[in-house]
Design a protein around this motif. Structure first.
Motif, PDB file in Angstrom:
ATOM      1  N   MET A   6       0.824  -1.211   0.000  1.00 58.81           N
ATOM      2  CA  MET A   6       0.000   0.000   0.000  1.00 58.81           C
ATOM      3  C   MET A   6       0.858   1.261   0.000  1.00 58.81           C
ATOM      4  SD  MET A   6      -1.375   0.100   3.933  1.00 58.81           S
ATOM      5  CE  MET A   6      -0.296   0.638   5.276  1.00 58.81           C
ATOM      6  N   ASN A   7       2.164   1.129   0.267  1.00 57.98           N
ATOM      7  CA  ASN A   7       3.053   2.291   0.287  1.00 57.98           C
ATOM      8  C   ASN A   7       3.968   2.360  -0.932  1.00 57.98           C
ATOM      9  OD1 ASN A   7       2.173   3.205   2.888  1.00 57.98           O
ATOM     10  ND2 ASN A   7       3.396   1.581   3.820  1.00 57.98           N
ATOM     11  N   SER A   8       3.787   1.451  -1.882  1.00 60.48           N
ATOM     12  CA  SER A   8       4.718   1.382  -3.014  1.00 60.48           C
ATOM     13  C   SER A   8       4.707   2.653  -3.860  1.00 60.48           C
ATOM     14  CB  SER A   8       4.392   0.168  -3.893  1.00 60.48           C
ATOM     15  OG  SER A   8       3.068   0.254  -4.407  1.00 60.48           O
ATOM     16  N   TRP A   9       3.565   3.359  -3.911  1.00 58.11           N
ATOM     17  CA  TRP A   9       3.481   4.571  -4.726  1.00 58.11           C
ATOM     18  C   TRP A   9       4.387   5.696  -4.209  1.00 58.11           C
ATOM     19  CZ3 TRP A   9       1.846   8.989  -2.203  1.00 58.11           C
ATOM     20  CH2 TRP A   9       1.175   8.808  -0.981  1.00 58.11           C
ATOM     21  N   VAL A  10       4.749   5.629  -2.926  1.00 53.86           N
ATOM     22  CA  VAL A  10       5.558   6.701  -2.336  1.00 53.86           C
ATOM     23  C   VAL A  10       6.949   6.757  -2.967  1.00 53.86           C
ATOM     24  CG1 VAL A  10       6.573   7.583  -0.203  1.00 53.86           C
ATOM     25  CG2 VAL A  10       4.294   6.557  -0.163  1.00 53.86           C
ATOM     26  N   THR A  11       7.531   5.601  -3.270  1.00 51.94           N
ATOM     27  CA  THR A  11       8.892   5.555  -3.805  1.00 51.94           C
ATOM     28  C   THR A  11       8.955   5.135  -5.270  1.00 51.94           C
ATOM     29  OG1 THR A  11       9.124   3.275  -2.960  1.00 51.94           O
ATOM     30  CG2 THR A  11       9.893   5.069  -1.544  1.00 51.94           C
ATOM     31  N   ASN A  12       7.801   4.887  -5.891  1.00 50.95           N
ATOM     32  CA  ASN A  12       7.773   4.446  -7.285  1.00 50.95           C
ATOM     33  C   ASN A  12       7.876   5.657  -8.217  1.00 50.95           C
ATOM     34  OD1 ASN A  12       7.312   3.383  -9.792  1.00 50.95           O
ATOM     35  ND2 ASN A  12       5.332   2.480  -9.310  1.00 50.95           N
ATOM     36  N   PRO A  13       9.006   5.826  -8.921  1.00 56.88           N
ATOM     37  CA  PRO A  13       9.182   7.018  -9.772  1.00 56.88           C
ATOM     38  C   PRO A  13       8.286   7.008 -11.008  1.00 56.88           C
ATOM     39  CG  PRO A  13      11.007   5.496 -10.096  1.00 56.88           C
ATOM     40  CD  PRO A  13      10.183   4.940  -8.958  1.00 56.88           C
ATOM     41  N   TYR A  14       7.675   5.854 -11.305  1.00 59.60           N
ATOM     42  CA  TYR A  14       6.838   5.752 -12.503  1.00 59.60           C
ATOM     43  C   TYR A  14       5.349   5.832 -12.188  1.00 59.60           C
ATOM     44  CZ  TYR A  14      11.297   4.091 -14.304  1.00 59.60           C
ATOM     45  OH  TYR A  14      12.611   3.986 -14.638  1.00 59.60           O
ATOM     46  N   PHE A  15       5.013   6.071 -10.926  1.00 57.53           N
ATOM     47  CA  PHE A  15       3.606   6.168 -10.559  1.00 57.53           C
ATOM     48  C   PHE A  15       3.017   7.424 -11.222  1.00 57.53           C
ATOM     49  CE2 PHE A  15      -0.127   6.849  -7.921  1.00 57.53           C
ATOM     50  CZ  PHE A  15      -0.574   5.551  -7.708  1.00 57.53           C
ATOM     51  N   PRO A  16       1.891   7.280 -11.949  1.00 59.29           N
ATOM     52  CA  PRO A  16       1.347   8.400 -12.726  1.00 59.29           C
ATOM     53  C   PRO A  16       0.661   9.466 -11.869  1.00 59.29           C
ATOM     54  CG  PRO A  16      -0.113   6.506 -12.896  1.00 59.29           C
ATOM     55  CD  PRO A  16       1.095   6.047 -12.118  1.00 59.29           C
ATOM     56  N   MET A  17       1.404  10.472 -11.467  1.00 57.04           N
ATOM     57  CA  MET A  17       0.829  11.579 -10.704  1.00 57.04           C
ATOM     58  C   MET A  17       1.738  12.792 -10.797  1.00 57.04           C
ATOM     59  SD  MET A  17       1.597  10.333  -6.802  1.00 57.04           S
ATOM     60  CE  MET A  17       3.166   9.531  -6.402  1.00 57.04           C
ATOM     61  N   THR A  18       1.154  13.957 -10.625  1.00 57.27           N
ATOM     62  CA  THR A  18       1.938  15.188 -10.621  1.00 57.27           C
ATOM     63  C   THR A  18       2.515  15.423  -9.224  1.00 57.27           C
ATOM     64  OG1 THR A  18       0.057  16.575  -9.993  1.00 57.27           O
ATOM     65  CG2 THR A  18       0.376  16.150 -12.350  1.00 57.27           C
TER      66      THR A  18
END
Length: 204
Positions: A6-18
């Motif tokens: 559930m925390n992977s988006w915090v360090t994922n440089p490819y997560f689609p967000m501004t």
């Protein structure tokens, strides 16, 4: 036990967000959004401000979970969650029926999803987003399973499976999974494991 995924988006440089979206998501996770209640605490006001719609404290749980003003956004949030689940499962060859009305006594049941796949059987999934109350995730997961694990829903899945694959659905091939997610993004490790086993969480 909460899932580390559930925390992977915090360090994922490819997560689609501004960058702006990232900051807002961090604020949600840390419960630091500038809600009326939080603002009043920062300014040293007395009683917390109440929602003008229903008179309850205007904190993050109220705004994201029960306020009448945000009802439409909560529906969109739920639909976006299920859209991601269906998209992942479709790529893996699952066939699904969205929100079927299944007769049950004098009423009906309406799970979010009944998914079928030859060799994998039938899976019923019902999602919800809940407050960050201790134990709420496990309670809701069990409640969803108890609600839909019955002969009415099993019969519906059995009929659809037979129509689609021209073979019977075994009793052990019918499963029901609740998918409760906390309003600040937490999900149980066991629930994540169940969803991963169905290839249904790739886009979440």
């Amino acid at each position: 036990c909460l899932s580390p995924n559930m925390n992977s988006w915090v360090t994922n440089p490819y997560f689609p967000m501004t960058g702006r979206e990232f900051v807002k998501m961090i604020n949600v996770r840390l419960k630091t959004l500038n809600t009326p209640v939080r603002k009043s605490r920062q300014e040293g006001q007395g009683d917390p401000p109440f929602c003008k719609v229903d008179g309850r404290p205007a904190d993050i749980n109220h705004i994201t979970q029960s306020c009448g003003v945000t009802h439409g956004m909560r529906v969109k949030r739920h639909d976006a969650l299920m859209k991601s689940v269906k998209l992942s499962m479709k790529r893996q060859g699952w066939t699904f029926y969205s929100e079927p009305r299944i007769g049950s006594g004098n009423s009906f049941l309406k799970p979010d999803l009944v998914a079928l796949k030859r060799g994998r059987g039938a899976v019923v999934i019902d999602a919800c987003v809940v407050n960050d109350k201790p134990g709420e995730l496990s309670v809701l997961a069990s409640s969803k399973r108890n609600k839909y694990y019955n002969e009415d829903v099993r019969g519906y899945a059995r009929e659809r499976y037979c129509e689609l694959y021209l073979e019977p659905l075994g009793d052990s091939d019918f499963k029901v999974y609740g998918l409760p997610i906390m309003n600040r993004g937490a999900i149980q490790g066991e629930v994540m494991k169940q969803m991963r086993s169905l290839e249904s969480m790739e886009d979440i």
